[in-house]
Design a protein around this motif. Structure first.
Motif, PDB file in Angstrom:
ATOM      1  N   ALA A 199       0.829  -1.208   0.000  1.00  8.35           N
ATOM      2  CA  ALA A 199       0.000   0.000   0.000  1.00  8.35           C
ATOM      3  C   ALA A 199       0.863   1.257   0.000  1.00  8.35           C
ATOM      4  O   ALA A 199       0.543   2.254  -0.677  1.00  8.35           O
ATOM      5  CB  ALA A 199      -0.919  -0.015   1.222  1.00  8.35           C
ATOM      6  N   GLY A 200       1.965   1.227   0.742  1.00  6.71           N
ATOM      7  CA  GLY A 200       2.859   2.392   0.758  1.00  6.71           C
ATOM      8  C   GLY A 200       3.465   2.658  -0.604  1.00  6.71           C
ATOM      9  O   GLY A 200       3.601   3.824  -1.019  1.00  6.71           O
ATOM     10  N   ALA A 201       3.843   1.601  -1.328  1.00  8.68           N
ATOM     11  CA  ALA A 201       4.404   1.781  -2.671  1.00  8.68           C
ATOM     12  C   ALA A 201       3.376   2.388  -3.616  1.00  8.68           C
ATOM     13  O   ALA A 201       3.705   3.251  -4.440  1.00  8.68           O
ATOM     14  CB  ALA A 201       4.890   0.439  -3.212  1.00  8.68           C
ATOM     15  N   VAL A 202       2.120   1.955  -3.493  1.00 11.48           N
ATOM     16  CA  VAL A 202       1.061   2.517  -4.344  1.00 11.48           C
ATOM     17  C   VAL A 202       0.901   4.015  -4.067  1.00 11.48           C
ATOM     18  O   VAL A 202       0.785   4.831  -4.989  1.00 11.48           O
ATOM     19  CB  VAL A 202      -0.270   1.771  -4.109  1.00 11.48           C
ATOM     20  N   VAL A 203       0.903   4.381  -2.808  1.00 11.90           N
ATOM     21  CA  VAL A 203       0.772   5.799  -2.442  1.00 11.90           C
ATOM     22  C   VAL A 203       1.937   6.616  -2.999  1.00 11.90           C
ATOM     23  O   VAL A 203       1.761   7.714  -3.564  1.00 11.90           O
ATOM     24  CB  VAL A 203       0.676   5.954  -0.917  1.00 11.90           C
ATOM     25  N   LEU A 204       3.153   6.108  -2.855  1.00 14.40           N
ATOM     26  CA  LEU A 204       4.337   6.831  -3.322  1.00 14.40           C
ATOM     27  C   LEU A 204       4.369   6.952  -4.843  1.00 14.40           C
ATOM     28  O   LEU A 204       4.721   8.010  -5.391  1.00 14.40           O
ATOM     29  CB  LEU A 204       5.595   6.124  -2.828  1.00 14.40           C
ATOM     30  N   LEU A 205       4.000   5.900  -5.552  1.00 11.59           N
ATOM     31  CA  LEU A 205       3.976   5.961  -7.009  1.00 11.59           C
ATOM     32  C   LEU A 205       2.899   6.935  -7.496  1.00 11.59           C
ATOM     33  O   LEU A 205       3.099   7.639  -8.491  1.00 11.59           O
ATOM     34  CB  LEU A 205       3.740   4.561  -7.582  1.00 11.59           C
ATOM     35  N   ALA A 206       1.753   6.976  -6.795  1.00 18.64           N
ATOM     36  CA  ALA A 206       0.713   7.944  -7.149  1.00 18.64           C
ATOM     37  C   ALA A 206       1.207   9.373  -6.911  1.00 18.64           C
ATOM     38  O   ALA A 206       0.939  10.281  -7.716  1.00 18.64           O
ATOM     39  CB  ALA A 206      -0.552   7.667  -6.338  1.00 18.64           C
ATOM     40  N   ALA A 207       1.954   9.584  -5.818  1.00 16.10           N
ATOM     41  CA  ALA A 207       2.507  10.915  -5.551  1.00 16.10           C
ATOM     42  C   ALA A 207       3.527  11.304  -6.607  1.00 16.10           C
ATOM     43  O   ALA A 207       3.585  12.466  -7.047  1.00 16.10           O
ATOM     44  CB  ALA A 207       3.143  10.935  -4.162  1.00 16.10           C
ATOM     45  N   ALA A 208       4.347  10.343  -7.048  1.00 18.70           N
ATOM     46  CA  ALA A 208       5.331  10.624  -8.094  1.00 18.70           C
ATOM     47  C   ALA A 208       4.633  11.017  -9.397  1.00 18.70           C
ATOM     48  O   ALA A 208       5.061  11.960 -10.083  1.00 18.70           O
ATOM     49  CB  ALA A 208       6.219   9.399  -8.312  1.00 18.70           C
ATOM     50  N   ARG A 209       3.573  10.311  -9.738  1.00 15.01           N
ATOM     51  CA  ARG A 209       2.858  10.649 -10.970  1.00 15.01           C
ATOM     52  C   ARG A 209       2.199  12.007 -10.862  1.00 15.01           C
ATOM     53  O   ARG A 209       2.185  12.780 -11.828  1.00 15.01           O
ATOM     54  CB  ARG A 209       1.818   9.576 -11.255  1.00 15.01           C
ATOM     55  N   ALA A 210       1.651  12.334  -9.698  1.00 18.14           N
ATOM     56  CA  ALA A 210       1.012  13.643  -9.508  1.00 18.14           C
ATOM     57  C   ALA A 210       2.020  14.776  -9.642  1.00 18.14           C
ATOM     58  O   ALA A 210       1.670  15.883 -10.063  1.00 18.14           O
ATOM     59  CB  ALA A 210       0.341  13.691  -8.138  1.00 18.14           C
ATOM     60  N   ARG A 211       3.267  14.526  -9.314  1.00 25.60           N
ATOM     61  CA  ARG A 211       4.315  15.548  -9.426  1.00 25.60           C
ATOM     62  C   ARG A 211       5.005  15.518 -10.774  1.00 25.60           C
ATOM     63  O   ARG A 211       5.971  16.244 -10.999  1.00 25.60           O
ATOM     64  CB  ARG A 211       5.352  15.349  -8.316  1.00 25.60           C
ATOM     65  N   GLY A 212       4.524  14.687 -11.678  1.00 28.07           N
ATOM     66  CA  GLY A 212       5.088  14.628 -13.024  1.00 28.07           C
ATOM     67  C   GLY A 212       6.391  13.877 -13.118  1.00 28.07           C
ATOM     68  O   GLY A 212       7.157  14.079 -14.067  1.00 28.07           O
ATOM     69  N   LEU A 213       6.665  12.995 -12.168  1.00 29.82           N
ATOM     70  CA  LEU A 213       7.901  12.207 -12.182  1.00 29.82           C
ATOM     71  C   LEU A 213       7.627  10.868 -12.860  1.00 29.82           C
ATOM     72  O   LEU A 213       6.812  10.081 -12.373  1.00 29.82           O
ATOM     73  CB  LEU A 213       8.403  11.978 -10.755  1.00 29.82           C
ATOM     74  N   ARG A 214       8.276  10.652 -13.960  1.00 31.05           N
ATOM     75  CA  ARG A 214       8.088   9.388 -14.668  1.00 31.05           C
ATOM     76  C   ARG A 214       9.000   8.313 -14.094  1.00 31.05           C
ATOM     77  O   ARG A 214      10.010   8.604 -13.447  1.00 31.05           O
ATOM     78  CB  ARG A 214       8.369   9.559 -16.160  1.00 31.05           C
ATOM     79  N   LEU A 215       8.631   7.060 -14.322  1.00 30.22           N
ATOM     80  CA  LEU A 215       9.465   5.954 -13.877  1.00 30.22           C
ATOM     81  C   LEU A 215      10.730   5.884 -14.726  1.00 30.22           C
ATOM     82  O   LEU A 215      10.670   6.048 -15.944  1.00 30.22           O
ATOM     83  CB  LEU A 215       8.691   4.644 -13.973  1.00 30.22           C
ATOM     84  N   LEU A 216      11.846   5.668 -14.087  1.00 28.43           N
ATOM     85  CA  LEU A 216      13.132   5.617 -14.786  1.00 28.43           C
ATOM     86  C   LEU A 216      13.592   4.171 -14.925  1.00 28.43           C
ATOM     87  O   LEU A 216      13.349   3.338 -14.037  1.00 28.43           O
ATOM     88  CB  LEU A 216      14.190   6.412 -14.017  1.00 28.43           C
ATOM     89  N   ARG A 217      14.260   3.886 -16.038  1.00 23.09           N
ATOM     90  CA  ARG A 217      14.830   2.552 -16.236  1.00 23.09           C
ATOM     91  C   ARG A 217      16.059   2.426 -15.333  1.00 23.09           C
ATOM     92  O   ARG A 217      16.976   3.243 -15.396  1.00 23.09           O
ATOM     93  CB  ARG A 217      15.221   2.353 -17.694  1.00 23.09           C
ATOM     94  N   LEU A 218      16.059   1.388 -14.521  1.00 24.54           N
ATOM     95  CA  LEU A 218      17.139   1.211 -13.567  1.00 24.54           C
ATOM     96  C   LEU A 218      18.339   0.537 -14.218  1.00 24.54           C
ATOM     97  O   LEU A 218      18.178  -0.390 -15.018  1.00 24.54           O
ATOM     98  CB  LEU A 218      16.661   0.369 -12.387  1.00 24.54           C
ATOM     99  N   THR A 219      19.511   1.022 -13.868  1.00 19.01           N
ATOM    100  CA  THR A 219      20.733   0.346 -14.296  1.00 19.01           C
ATOM    101  C   THR A 219      20.936  -0.895 -13.429  1.00 19.01           C
ATOM    102  O   THR A 219      20.347  -1.020 -12.345  1.00 19.01           O
ATOM    103  CB  THR A 219      21.941   1.278 -14.146  1.00 19.01           C
TER     104      THR A 219
END
Length: 398
Positions: free
Chosen positions: A84-104
């Motif tokens: 649930a915490g990960a879902v909340v954090l990912l929703a906050a990232a999307r709301a701030r316009g932060l896209r998911l980055l490809r991890l090295t």
């Protein structure tokens, strides 16, 4: 003194005055810019300190709130919390316009290690320490986290100062003493001590492994990725320990407790901590681990679970004093010598030396005898062998 010499001296004096004026203006602008930058840096540091204190205080509330989910399978409950915490954090990232980055590959390895040690094994060690010797011993050992961070943090972070700071180390010892006083020494045994030491190591890795990830990924992404990676680990451990009973439909109180842990203790606390960590550095940030017992103390009072003793209040006061000691600016130290900056501005001490050289050069010109400027017959010395008159352009005859 010839008219040409007088003109040259006047020009040199005017040039010296102009350069001096420009230098003074540049020095004043540099001083103002440095003052503004210092004020901005101080304000940012105190904002980071407030965030770190709030985050660790929120983590401290976990102890009292855990009573709401005491009957729910531990590892299954933690898996639900981090999911649930990960879902909340990912929703906050999307709301701030932060896209998911490809991890090295390196980032993925660090995140996996961070999630496994700082989240999963930390909970395992804490749970097993409480089963073996009660929660007091684990709380006392975790009170040493500021000292560990003060010693190890600078070595891991590197940079200009890689040795532990005596002032921060002293502050960490004060914070540890306050946390121990607030928690109590309690009683324990060897298994409980070993589990508690494991929790202490995992607590340090929670911060140290995040340091190389934060510059590119940022606080929200690191928090979200770490929480999400913890879910499969906890599900596997829960399946081993509790079998299929590790997950069930929670009651209303259990759902409330898991939701609080997911929103406040995971999403908010992780974000605040990882936002403050790069600004404060691991050694100073580690001081705020002393806020965990204070959070537990205040939450117990608010929920009516107990009344703080004199030792509790005294320990909390010592923790705050240690944190303030670690954040206080240095006094009594000789400031470092200023040097020219990379952008070309010359700082005050260097500019004064340059100004003095200009004045000395002008003074030498004013007092230099004519024979030093001309040959023995009044003409430049190289004209005695022929050449061109630099004043009139006429050829000279030897």
């Amino acid at each position: 003194m010839t008219p040409e010499t007088s003109t040259a001296e006047t020009s040199a004096a005017e040039t010296s005055t102009a350069e001096t004026s420009t230098a003074e203006t540049s020095t004043a602008e540099t001083s103002t810019a440095e003052t503004s930058a210092a004020e901005t840096s101080t304000a940012a540091t105190w904002r980071a300190a407030a965030g770190a204190a709030t985050g660790m205080f929120a983590v401290g509330t976990l102890t009292a709130v855990s009573d709401l989910i005491g009957t729910y399978p531990v590892y299954g409950g933690q898996a639900l919390r981090y999911a649930a915490g990960a879902v909340v954090l990912l929703a906050a990232a999307r709301a701030r316009g932060l896209r998911l980055l490809r991890l090295t590959p390196r980032e993925l390895a660090l995140l996996s290690a961070l999630s496994l040690t700082g989240l999963v094994l930390f909970n395992v060690c804490l749970i097993e320490a409480a089963k073996a010797a009660g929660p007091t011993l684990a709380g006392t050992v975790l009170g040493a986290a500021p000292v560990v961070m003060a010693l190890v943090g600078p070595l891991v972070a590197g940079g200009a100062r890689s040795a532990p700071s005596p002032r921060i180390l002293t502050s960490a010892v004060v914070v540890m003493a306050g946390a121990t006083l607030a928690t109590g020494l309690g009683s324990g045994n060897l298994p409980g001590l070993l589990w508690s030491l494991g929790a202490l190591a995992c607590e340090a890795l929670f911060s140290l492994l995040a340091l190389p990830l934060l510059p590119r990924l940022g606080a929200i992404r690191v928090s979200a990725y770490a929480a999400a990676l913890a879910v499969p680990y906890l599900l596997v451990i829960g399946l081993i320990m509790d079998g299929t009973a590790m997950l069930r439909t929670p009651t209303a109180a259990e759902a409330l407790g898991i939701g609080y842990q997911a929103m406040i203790v995971t999403a908010v606390a992780f974000f605040l901590w990882y936002s403050a960590l790069p600004r404060l550095g691991p050694d100073r940030a580690g001081l705020f681990a002393g806020m965990i017992p204070i959070g537990a103390l205040v939450t117990s009072v608010v929920l009516g679970l107990g009344v703080p003793s004199l030792a509790d209040v005294g320990g909390a006061a010592v923790v705050v004093a240690g944190i303030l000691l670690g954040l206080a600016p240095r006094t009594g130290h000789r400031p470092p010598r200023r040097r020219p900056r990379a952008d070309g501005h010359i700082l005050r001490s260097e500019e004064q030396a340059r100004h003095q050289r200009i004045e000395d050069d002008a003074r030498v010109r004013l007092h230099r005898p004519a024979a030093a400027w001309h040959g023995r017959d009044g003409l430049p010395s190289d004209h005695h062998r022929g050449g061109t008159d630099h004043r009139g352009g006429r050829p000279q005859v030897p």
